[in-house]
Design a protein around this motif. Sequence first.
Motif, PDB file in Angstrom:
ATOM      1  N   THR A 171      28.014 -41.637  11.462  1.00 54.43           N
ATOM      2  CA  THR A 171      27.081 -40.565  11.105  1.00 54.43           C
ATOM      3  C   THR A 171      27.157 -39.434  12.122  1.00 54.43           C
ATOM      4  OG1 THR A 171      25.566 -42.140  10.050  1.00 54.43           O
ATOM      5  CG2 THR A 171      24.648 -40.018  10.713  1.00 54.43           C
ATOM      6  N   ALA A 172      27.123 -39.787  13.394  1.00 52.50           N
ATOM      7  CA  ALA A 172      27.136 -38.788  14.462  1.00 52.50           C
ATOM      8  C   ALA A 172      28.451 -38.019  14.506  1.00 52.50           C
ATOM      9  CB  ALA A 172      26.882 -39.473  15.803  1.00 52.50           C
ATOM     10  N   ASP A 173      29.560 -38.725  14.344  1.00 50.36           N
ATOM     11  CA  ASP A 173      30.859 -38.048  14.384  1.00 50.36           C
ATOM     12  C   ASP A 173      30.984 -37.038  13.246  1.00 50.36           C
ATOM     13  OD1 ASP A 173      31.529 -39.494  16.607  1.00 50.36           O
ATOM     14  OD2 ASP A 173      32.867 -40.891  15.575  1.00 50.36           O
ATOM     15  N   ALA A 174      30.521 -37.416  12.060  1.00 47.58           N
ATOM     16  CA  ALA A 174      30.566 -36.493  10.922  1.00 47.58           C
ATOM     17  C   ALA A 174      29.644 -35.301  11.159  1.00 47.58           C
ATOM     18  CB  ALA A 174      30.173 -37.221   9.641  1.00 47.58           C
ATOM     19  N   ALA A 175      28.492 -35.557  11.772  1.00 50.20           N
ATOM     20  CA  ALA A 175      27.557 -34.471  12.079  1.00 50.20           C
ATOM     21  C   ALA A 175      28.193 -33.458  13.016  1.00 50.20           C
ATOM     22  CB  ALA A 175      26.289 -35.042  12.701  1.00 50.20           C
ATOM     23  N   ALA A 186      20.776 -28.183   7.284  1.00 49.39           N
ATOM     24  CA  ALA A 186      20.669 -29.039   6.100  1.00 49.39           C
ATOM     25  C   ALA A 186      22.032 -29.549   5.660  1.00 49.39           C
ATOM     26  CB  ALA A 186      19.994 -28.273   4.957  1.00 49.39           C
ATOM     27  N   ALA A 187      23.025 -28.655   5.635  1.00 47.82           N
ATOM     28  CA  ALA A 187      24.363 -29.067   5.207  1.00 47.82           C
ATOM     29  C   ALA A 187      24.946 -30.106   6.155  1.00 47.82           C
ATOM     30  CB  ALA A 187      25.278 -27.848   5.121  1.00 47.82           C
ATOM     31  N   MET A 188      24.725 -29.907   7.457  1.00 43.43           N
ATOM     32  CA  MET A 188      25.216 -30.875   8.436  1.00 43.43           C
ATOM     33  C   MET A 188      24.599 -32.244   8.207  1.00 43.43           C
ATOM     34  SD  MET A 188      24.120 -32.614  11.333  1.00 43.43           S
ATOM     35  CE  MET A 188      22.789 -31.635  12.020  1.00 43.43           C
ATOM     36  N   LEU A 189      23.294 -32.278   7.942  1.00 40.91           N
ATOM     37  CA  LEU A 189      22.623 -33.558   7.712  1.00 40.91           C
ATOM     38  C   LEU A 189      23.129 -34.233   6.440  1.00 40.91           C
ATOM     39  CD1 LEU A 189      18.955 -32.655   8.737  1.00 40.91           C
ATOM     40  CD2 LEU A 189      20.521 -34.191   9.950  1.00 40.91           C
ATOM     41  N   HIS A 190      23.413 -33.442   5.413  1.00 40.89           N
ATOM     42  CA  HIS A 190      23.964 -34.014   4.182  1.00 40.89           C
ATOM     43  C   HIS A 190      25.330 -34.656   4.446  1.00 40.89           C
ATOM     44  CE1 HIS A 190      21.187 -33.064   0.921  1.00 40.89           C
ATOM     45  NE2 HIS A 190      20.949 -31.893   1.492  1.00 40.89           N
ATOM     46  N   VAL A 191      26.176 -33.951   5.186  1.00 43.54           N
ATOM     47  CA  VAL A 191      27.505 -34.485   5.500  1.00 43.54           C
ATOM     48  C   VAL A 191      27.382 -35.749   6.355  1.00 43.54           C
ATOM     49  CG1 VAL A 191      29.643 -34.040   6.778  1.00 43.54           C
ATOM     50  CG2 VAL A 191      28.671 -32.263   5.304  1.00 43.54           C
ATOM     51  N   ALA A 192      26.503 -35.698   7.347  1.00 41.98           N
ATOM     52  CA  ALA A 192      26.322 -36.847   8.238  1.00 41.98           C
ATOM     53  C   ALA A 192      25.819 -38.059   7.465  1.00 41.98           C
ATOM     54  CB  ALA A 192      25.344 -36.484   9.356  1.00 41.98           C
ATOM     55  N   ARG A 193      24.852 -37.835   6.574  1.00 37.62           N
ATOM     56  CA  ARG A 193      24.327 -38.966   5.814  1.00 37.62           C
ATOM     57  C   ARG A 193      25.385 -39.552   4.884  1.00 37.62           C
ATOM     58  NH1 ARG A 193      19.510 -38.400   1.551  1.00 37.62           N
ATOM     59  NH2 ARG A 193      21.173 -37.215   0.529  1.00 37.62           N
ATOM     60  N   GLY A 220      21.907 -51.181   9.801  1.00 40.56           N
ATOM     61  CA  GLY A 220      22.508 -49.933   9.347  1.00 40.56           C
ATOM     62  C   GLY A 220      21.758 -49.343   8.170  1.00 40.56           C
ATOM     63  N   ALA A 221      21.320 -50.214   7.256  1.00 36.76           N
ATOM     64  CA  ALA A 221      20.526 -49.747   6.116  1.00 36.76           C
ATOM     65  C   ALA A 221      19.217 -49.132   6.593  1.00 36.76           C
ATOM     66  CB  ALA A 221      20.258 -50.904   5.159  1.00 36.76           C
ATOM     67  N   GLY A 222      18.621 -49.740   7.608  1.00 39.44           N
ATOM     68  CA  GLY A 222      17.392 -49.185   8.161  1.00 39.44           C
ATOM     69  C   GLY A 222      17.615 -47.827   8.799  1.00 39.44           C
ATOM     70  N   PHE A 223      18.704 -47.693   9.545  1.00 43.75           N
ATOM     71  CA  PHE A 223      18.999 -46.406  10.181  1.00 43.75           C
ATOM     72  C   PHE A 223      19.178 -45.296   9.156  1.00 43.75           C
ATOM     73  CE2 PHE A 223      22.309 -43.329  11.302  1.00 43.75           C
ATOM     74  CZ  PHE A 223      21.661 -42.656  12.336  1.00 43.75           C
ATOM     75  N   MET A 224      19.794 -45.602   8.021  1.00 42.03           N
ATOM     76  CA  MET A 224      20.024 -44.569   7.018  1.00 42.03           C
ATOM     77  C   MET A 224      18.716 -43.990   6.486  1.00 42.03           C
ATOM     78  SD  MET A 224      23.139 -44.083   7.169  1.00 42.03           S
ATOM     79  CE  MET A 224      22.994 -42.721   6.024  1.00 42.03           C
ATOM     80  N   LEU A 225      17.635 -44.743   6.584  1.00 40.61           N
ATOM     81  CA  LEU A 225      16.336 -44.201   6.184  1.00 40.61           C
ATOM     82  C   LEU A 225      15.895 -43.079   7.121  1.00 40.61           C
ATOM     83  CD1 LEU A 225      14.409 -47.458   5.218  1.00 40.61           C
ATOM     84  CD2 LEU A 225      15.541 -45.821   3.689  1.00 40.61           C
ATOM     85  N   LEU A 226      16.356 -43.104   8.370  1.00 40.48           N
ATOM     86  CA  LEU A 226      16.090 -41.989   9.282  1.00 40.48           C
ATOM     87  C   LEU A 226      16.758 -40.720   8.772  1.00 40.48           C
ATOM     88  CD1 LEU A 226      15.130 -40.657  11.906  1.00 40.48           C
ATOM     89  CD2 LEU A 226      17.132 -41.642  13.051  1.00 40.48           C
ATOM     90  N   MET A 227      17.984 -40.846   8.293  1.00 39.00           N
ATOM     91  CA  MET A 227      18.679 -39.683   7.751  1.00 39.00           C
ATOM     92  C   MET A 227      17.997 -39.193   6.471  1.00 39.00           C
ATOM     93  SD  MET A 227      20.856 -39.274  10.074  1.00 39.00           S
ATOM     94  CE  MET A 227      21.720 -37.876   9.329  1.00 39.00           C
TER      95      MET A 227
END
Length: 324
Positions: A171-175, A186-193, A220-227
């Motif tokens: 997630t971080a590397d893509a961000a 917003a676009a960065m967060l979409h790509v990261a997620r 990992g599933a829990g972390f994705m809820l942060l995104m």
Amino acid sequence: MEVIRGRDCTVSVGINGAVSVFSGANQYDLSMPVLEVFGAEALRDTVITFRDTMKRHAAGINLLNVYPVPDGDTGTNMSRTLDAVVTELEGADHALEPTCEAISHGSLMGARGNSGVILSQILRGLVTTLRTTTPGSATKVAAALKAASVASYEAVLKPIEGTILTVVRETADAAQRAASDGATLAAMLHVARAAGRKALANTPEQLPVLKDAGVVDAGGAGFMLLMDAALHVVDGEPLPEPSEATGPSQEQLEAVSHRASLSGEVDVSELRYEVMFLLNIEDAKSKEFMQAWGKIGDSIVVVGGDGLYNCHVHTNDIGAAIEA
């Protein structure tokens, strides 16, 4: 090429990771403004939304929990950790510095279980970067995600791929790639997620026990809820509904147990005690402490700093864990 649709833009990600952003509204909930800067209120709202969403999804995440121990408490522990963070936030000033301090301190003192302790370090890594005075741009938030990833790896004695660590890193590397290509917040967060979701879906290919159980990594599933929470706050995206998945079958759980017996390694589920405590120790000695615990247990996570650490281990020797 992957296409990701946000409210006011469409983001395409090429096979080389290059990001292109096209303007134009998509079918989205327009009740919330799109944020261009991730400030103190956005951070506060994201953490509270993350907590509330985690509570709704906790039961489903518990069903995914087969690693490191199939004890079905990952969602519960992450939820309880976030409860402690939100309680701390409720008593803090709304400015950026006290908000970040509340998240850092609340997560350290309130971390529960293996997943909660790792989540604590992720949150502490995030706010270490976000608390600086520069505006919360896409670049800064991406850097905060990277700091969270680095901090989470450093907290674990034996980092294992195919877990929350991998999902946060991807997630971080893509961000960071998206931010460097000029993506909006917003676009960065979409790509990261999107990258995080892809990494989560791939966790069974990295960790055979997950494949045996037919699940993805619970942490990992829990972390994705942060995104998801961040995109709800930044872009007004609706929050996901809890999954209706039933979790592993009895046959799959038996396959998990059989793999452990064939590996010849210590099965963490056979370590009878989960030991956690707060420890005052010099920062320079924290790694030495982790190594000492490595001789008597597994699932070792030690988070904190400035002389105070939250420590977690699975072991058969409580006395040795306390005396290490």
